[in-house]
Design a protein around this motif. Structure first.
Motif, PDB file in Angstrom:
ATOM      1  N   LYS A   1       0.814  -1.215   0.000  1.00 31.81           N
ATOM      2  CA  LYS A   1       0.000   0.000   0.000  1.00 31.81           C
ATOM      3  C   LYS A   1       0.849   1.268   0.000  1.00 31.81           C
ATOM      4  CE  LYS A   1      -3.670   0.328   2.493  1.00 31.81           C
ATOM      5  NZ  LYS A   1      -4.527   0.425   3.699  1.00 31.81           N
ATOM      6  N   ALA A   2       2.102   1.150   0.411  1.00 39.33           N
ATOM      7  CA  ALA A   2       2.955   2.324   0.534  1.00 39.33           C
ATOM      8  C   ALA A   2       3.215   2.960  -0.826  1.00 39.33           C
ATOM      9  CB  ALA A   2       4.283   1.934   1.182  1.00 39.33           C
ATOM     10  N   THR A   3       3.187   4.283  -0.861  1.00 39.92           N
ATOM     11  CA  THR A   3       3.477   5.030  -2.079  1.00 39.92           C
ATOM     12  C   THR A   3       4.573   6.048  -1.786  1.00 39.92           C
ATOM     13  OG1 THR A   3       1.861   6.779  -1.593  1.00 39.92           O
ATOM     14  CG2 THR A   3       1.058   4.835  -2.796  1.00 39.92           C
ATOM     15  N   PHE A   4       5.104   6.677  -2.808  1.00 39.05           N
ATOM     16  CA  PHE A   4       6.121   7.709  -2.595  1.00 39.05           C
ATOM     17  C   PHE A   4       5.526   8.911  -1.870  1.00 39.05           C
ATOM     18  CE2 PHE A   4       7.984   5.254  -6.050  1.00 39.05           C
ATOM     19  CZ  PHE A   4       9.278   5.093  -5.579  1.00 39.05           C
ATOM     20  N   GLU A   5       4.241   9.173  -2.109  1.00 37.96           N
ATOM     21  CA  GLU A   5       3.579  10.301  -1.447  1.00 37.96           C
ATOM     22  C   GLU A   5       3.194   9.950  -0.014  1.00 37.96           C
ATOM     23  OE1 GLU A   5       3.606  10.503  -5.643  1.00 37.96           O
ATOM     24  OE2 GLU A   5       2.576   8.987  -4.407  1.00 37.96           O
ATOM     25  N   GLU A   6       2.733   8.717   0.207  1.00 34.96           N
ATOM     26  CA  GLU A   6       2.288   8.257   1.531  1.00 34.96           C
ATOM     27  C   GLU A   6       2.966   6.916   1.840  1.00 34.96           C
ATOM     28  OE1 GLU A   6       0.428   9.893   3.609  1.00 34.96           O
ATOM     29  OE2 GLU A   6      -0.152  11.546   2.285  1.00 34.96           O
ATOM     30  N   PRO A   7       4.253   6.958   2.207  1.00 36.71           N
ATOM     31  CA  PRO A   7       4.988   5.695   2.350  1.00 36.71           C
ATOM     32  C   PRO A   7       4.714   4.932   3.643  1.00 36.71           C
ATOM     33  CG  PRO A   7       6.426   7.550   2.811  1.00 36.71           C
ATOM     34  CD  PRO A   7       5.131   8.128   2.347  1.00 36.71           C
ATOM     35  N   HIS A   8       4.258   5.614   4.690  1.00 36.02           N
ATOM     36  CA  HIS A   8       4.101   4.950   5.987  1.00 36.02           C
ATOM     37  C   HIS A   8       2.775   4.186   6.067  1.00 36.02           C
ATOM     38  CE1 HIS A   8       7.693   6.523   7.968  1.00 36.02           C
ATOM     39  NE2 HIS A   8       7.430   7.683   7.422  1.00 36.02           N
ATOM     40  N   GLN A   9       2.657   3.155   5.213  1.00 36.92           N
ATOM     41  CA  GLN A   9       1.454   2.322   5.203  1.00 36.92           C
ATOM     42  C   GLN A   9       1.866   0.856   5.169  1.00 36.92           C
ATOM     43  OE1 GLN A   9      -2.024   3.791   2.740  1.00 36.92           O
ATOM     44  NE2 GLN A   9      -0.393   4.860   1.664  1.00 36.92           N
ATOM     45  N   PHE A  10       1.389   0.092   6.140  1.00 38.17           N
ATOM     46  CA  PHE A  10       1.696  -1.332   6.182  1.00 38.17           C
ATOM     47  C   PHE A  10       1.095  -2.054   4.983  1.00 38.17           C
ATOM     48  CE2 PHE A  10       1.805  -0.862  11.017  1.00 38.17           C
ATOM     49  CZ  PHE A  10       3.191  -0.949  11.081  1.00 38.17           C
ATOM     50  N   ALA A  11       1.773  -3.100   4.540  1.00 36.78           N
ATOM     51  CA  ALA A  11       1.221  -3.989   3.515  1.00 36.78           C
ATOM     52  C   ALA A  11       0.049  -4.763   4.107  1.00 36.78           C
ATOM     53  CB  ALA A  11       2.298  -4.945   3.021  1.00 36.78           C
ATOM     54  N   GLU A  12      -0.775  -5.337   3.229  1.00 38.00           N
ATOM     55  CA  GLU A  12      -1.930  -6.119   3.652  1.00 38.00           C
ATOM     56  C   GLU A  12      -1.803  -7.562   3.166  1.00 38.00           C
ATOM     57  OE1 GLU A  12      -5.322  -4.163   2.008  1.00 38.00           O
ATOM     58  OE2 GLU A  12      -5.430  -2.679   3.625  1.00 38.00           O
ATOM     59  N   GLY A  13      -2.456  -8.474   3.866  1.00 43.46           N
ATOM     60  CA  GLY A  13      -2.572  -9.851   3.403  1.00 43.46           C
ATOM     61  C   GLY A  13      -1.736 -10.865   4.148  1.00 43.46           C
ATOM     62  N   MET A  14      -0.743 -10.406   4.929  1.00 40.77           N
ATOM     63  CA  MET A  14       0.016 -11.334   5.767  1.00 40.77           C
ATOM     64  C   MET A  14      -0.812 -11.554   7.034  1.00 40.77           C
ATOM     65  SD  MET A  14       2.750 -13.229   5.866  1.00 40.77           S
ATOM     66  CE  MET A  14       3.453 -12.565   4.349  1.00 40.77           C
ATOM     67  N   VAL A  15      -1.107 -12.808   7.367  1.00 44.44           N
ATOM     68  CA  VAL A  15      -2.037 -13.115   8.452  1.00 44.44           C
ATOM     69  C   VAL A  15      -1.307 -13.553   9.724  1.00 44.44           C
ATOM     70  CG1 VAL A  15      -4.057 -14.476   9.122  1.00 44.44           C
ATOM     71  CG2 VAL A  15      -3.776 -13.751   6.735  1.00 44.44           C
ATOM     72  N   HIS A  16      -0.416 -14.523   9.590  1.00 40.57           N
ATOM     73  CA  HIS A  16       0.340 -15.029  10.747  1.00 40.57           C
ATOM     74  C   HIS A  16       1.813 -15.131  10.376  1.00 40.57           C
ATOM     75  CE1 HIS A  16      -3.549 -16.208  12.395  1.00 40.57           C
ATOM     76  NE2 HIS A  16      -3.765 -16.996  11.366  1.00 40.57           N
ATOM     77  N   VAL A  17       2.680 -14.849  11.342  1.00 43.21           N
ATOM     78  CA  VAL A  17       4.120 -15.038  11.148  1.00 43.21           C
ATOM     79  C   VAL A  17       4.700 -15.652  12.413  1.00 43.21           C
ATOM     80  CG1 VAL A  17       6.356 -13.919  10.747  1.00 43.21           C
ATOM     81  CG2 VAL A  17       4.328 -13.109   9.520  1.00 43.21           C
TER      82      VAL A  17
END
Length: 562
Positions: free
Chosen positions: A512-528
């Motif tokens: 989800k992170a972009t150059f304009e709004e980089p501080h966004q966590f990715a989505e879809g990782m459920v358990h680690v």
């Protein structure tokens, strides 16, 4: 009597067969992508303590903790081959932006490593701290890595020893070869680092003072790492105008030092160099066919990120930041630097010229609070605001910010990015810290790769654009880099391996992170899971810190270790 005995044994045997396998953790009914590159299949993973105890059909098994992974992919934890989480893990050991993408091992050491340090290096490092404040309570690289484990971190950590660090330790920032005595001391420091568990020698040759090291110096250091089974990994001397020559140098080092070598963030930078891709890969493939082990890694974006130092000639930076800033205030020197910034680098990598326009440079990291309002603006925009040329503006900012000024450069071709992802020997690295959208990390705008590099591979390039299959992507994120690094018991879903697992929804994972709004966590990782402990549960960090110092092939156990 005999019949009674055998009957009793048979009963006990049958009773035992009826008892279900029991695990500390049972992850059930997921799609297993084991890291080998082979086709995925439905199955389960059983974990006991820090170890994978069983993989496959475990339909009769039970777990003290059970996770239903129906509809999810179960993969080995991912390896970040180029991590700059060196300081961010000291500030916040949770490693959130990478854990939330399934990264369970951060591999550091691109030229600069956090040891070995001498008193002067410690003093200068302490003085340069701004947003990240911490005590430097270590001297060697091994002590630093062990200190991370002792502090508590959610991910595993490893590092190359930096060729730049070894050079500064003995030669400081001077533009000259080391003396014979200095070279011997550098080699002795490399030997110590390898015995402490370093993965090999890392270099970053476009930057001063690393730029001042010649090929022979690097070969001598790599010979030390080779004796311990280590590898050489390099941000090469050029990724643009002299790209092919830089590959030749890396291959020469590998051959002369008898050492495997990896190219950091493989790329053809600058539009004029995009057509060199086939020739570059031909060189790598030829070396591999001749018996050399040459591999590569990359980040999945058309822009890189470094500093404005990559826009200025190495001679003006000799002696370190203080001397560089002093020279940039001399009118005659400024005129000469301006001229060189506007031309192809004469034996050095000029990223300003390669970008083609000051509007393709985004300023993303300032040390000085009073300049942070410029974060996210292009160099061209700031030059217009100030009424000065882009070159003068760049020099002024370096002086005013007391830093090299973090900068994003748009240099690469999307077509080449896709070709690189498909290379069979390609691994992946973020070339960034592992962050979270909180202070002090939000004091600057990182490249979005800090939050999205691995999820972007699985979402954009695997699911959406089908550049490579999911199974191949997971291999390149796990088993391939583990094998290159000669790490044992990691990188595969295999009984007996450490339980580092990434469990995600292959249908939804995305950056989800972009150059304009980089501080966004990715989505879809459920358990680690890291070493058998769950660090991500239902997409949220658990706060657990089971990470360990993962040691390289040359590690020698100290006498005081049990």
């Amino acid at each position: 009597m005999k019949n009674t005995f055998f009957l009793a044994v048979a009963v006990l045997f049958l009773w035992g067969c009826d008892q279900p396998q029991t695990f500390d953790v049972l992850i059930k009914n997921g799609q297993l992508v084991d890291g080998s590159g082979k086709e995925s299949y439905t199955g389960s993973v059983g974990i006991n303590a820090d170890t994978i105890a069983a993989v496959g059909n475990l339909e009769n098994a039970v777990g003290k903790t059970e996770i239903d992974a129906t509809g999810l992919t179960i993969a080995p934890g991912f390896i970040n081959m180029l991590s700059w989480a060196t300081e961010s893990l000291i500030v916040d050991g949770k490693s959130e932006s990478d854990i939330r993408q399934g990264v369970t091992l951060e591999v550091m050491g691109e030229g600069w490593s956090m040891g070995p340090l001498n008193p002067k290096m410690k003093k200068e490092a302490k003085a340069s701290q701004k947003d990240y404040k911490y005590d430097i309570d270590w001297t060697t690289l091994g002590e630093y890595l062990q200190s991370l484990e002792n502090r508590g971190i959610s991910c595993n950590v490893a590092s190359f020893v930096g060729a730049t660090t070894l050079r500064i330790h003995e030669v400081e920032s001077e533009n000259r070869p080391p003396t014979p005595d200095e070279m011997e001391r550098m080699k002795a420091l490399a030997k110590t680092a390898m015995e402490e568990g370093a993965m090999g020698i890392g270099s970053s040759l476009i930057y001063a003072p690393a730029f001042y090291a010649d090929t022979d110096e690097l070969i001598e250091l790599c010979k030390v790492a080779s004796e311990y089974g280590g590898m050489y990994i390099s941000h090469m001397r050029s990724e643009g105008d002299y790209w092919l020559e830089a590959i030749d140098e890396l291959i020469e080092i590998a051959a002369e030092a008898n050492i495997p070598a990896e190219i950091y963030h493989l790329k053809a930078g600058g539009k004029d160099n995009w057509t060199k891709w086939e020739a570059a890969i031909a060189k790598i493939d030829s070396a591999r066919s001749a018996g050399l082990k040459i591999t590569t890694d990359m980040y999945n974006y058309t822009a890189g990120a470094t500093g404005l130092d990559a826009s200025m000639p190495p001679w003006v930076q000799e002696g370190g930041y203080g001397e560089w800033a002093k020279r940039l205030q001399d009118p005659a020197i400024r005129k000469k630097v301006t001229e060189e910034m506007r031309a192809k680098g004469d034996g050095w990598e000029n990223l300003y010229f390669a970008a083609g326009s000051p509007d393709k440079l985004i300023l993303n990291g300032f040390r000085n609070d009073s300049l942070r309002y410029l974060t996210g603006k292009t160099l061209g925009e700031v030059a217009k605001m100030r009424g000065t040329s882009p070159e003068e503006t760049a020099m002024d900012l370096v002086v005013q910010d007391s830093s090299r000024v973090g900068t994003v450069y748009f240099l690469m071709s999307e077509e080449n990015v896709k070709k690189q992802i498909a290379l069979p020997y390609m691994s992946f690295g973020s070339d960034a810290a592992s962050l979270a959208p909180v202070e002090p990390f939000t004091n600057y705008n990182p490249h979005p790769r800090a939050y999205g590099n691995f999820a972007r591979l699985l979402g954009k390039y695997v699911r959406e654009e089908k550049v490579i299959p999911l199974e191949e992507a997971v291999r390149k994120l796990s088993a391939l880099p583990a094998s290159n690094l000669k790490i044992k018991k990691r990188g595969m879903l295999k009984a007996g391996n450490y339980a580092d697992l990434a469990i995600f929804n292959a249908k939804t994972i995305r950056d989800k992170a972009t150059f304009e709004e980089p501080h966004q966590f990715a989505e879809g990782m459920v358990h680690v899971f890291v070493n058998g402990e769950q660090v991500l549960k239902d997409g949220e960090h658990t706060g657990a810190t089971p990470g360990r110092f993962v040691k390289g092939p040359g590690y020698v156990a100290m006498a005081n270790e049990q």
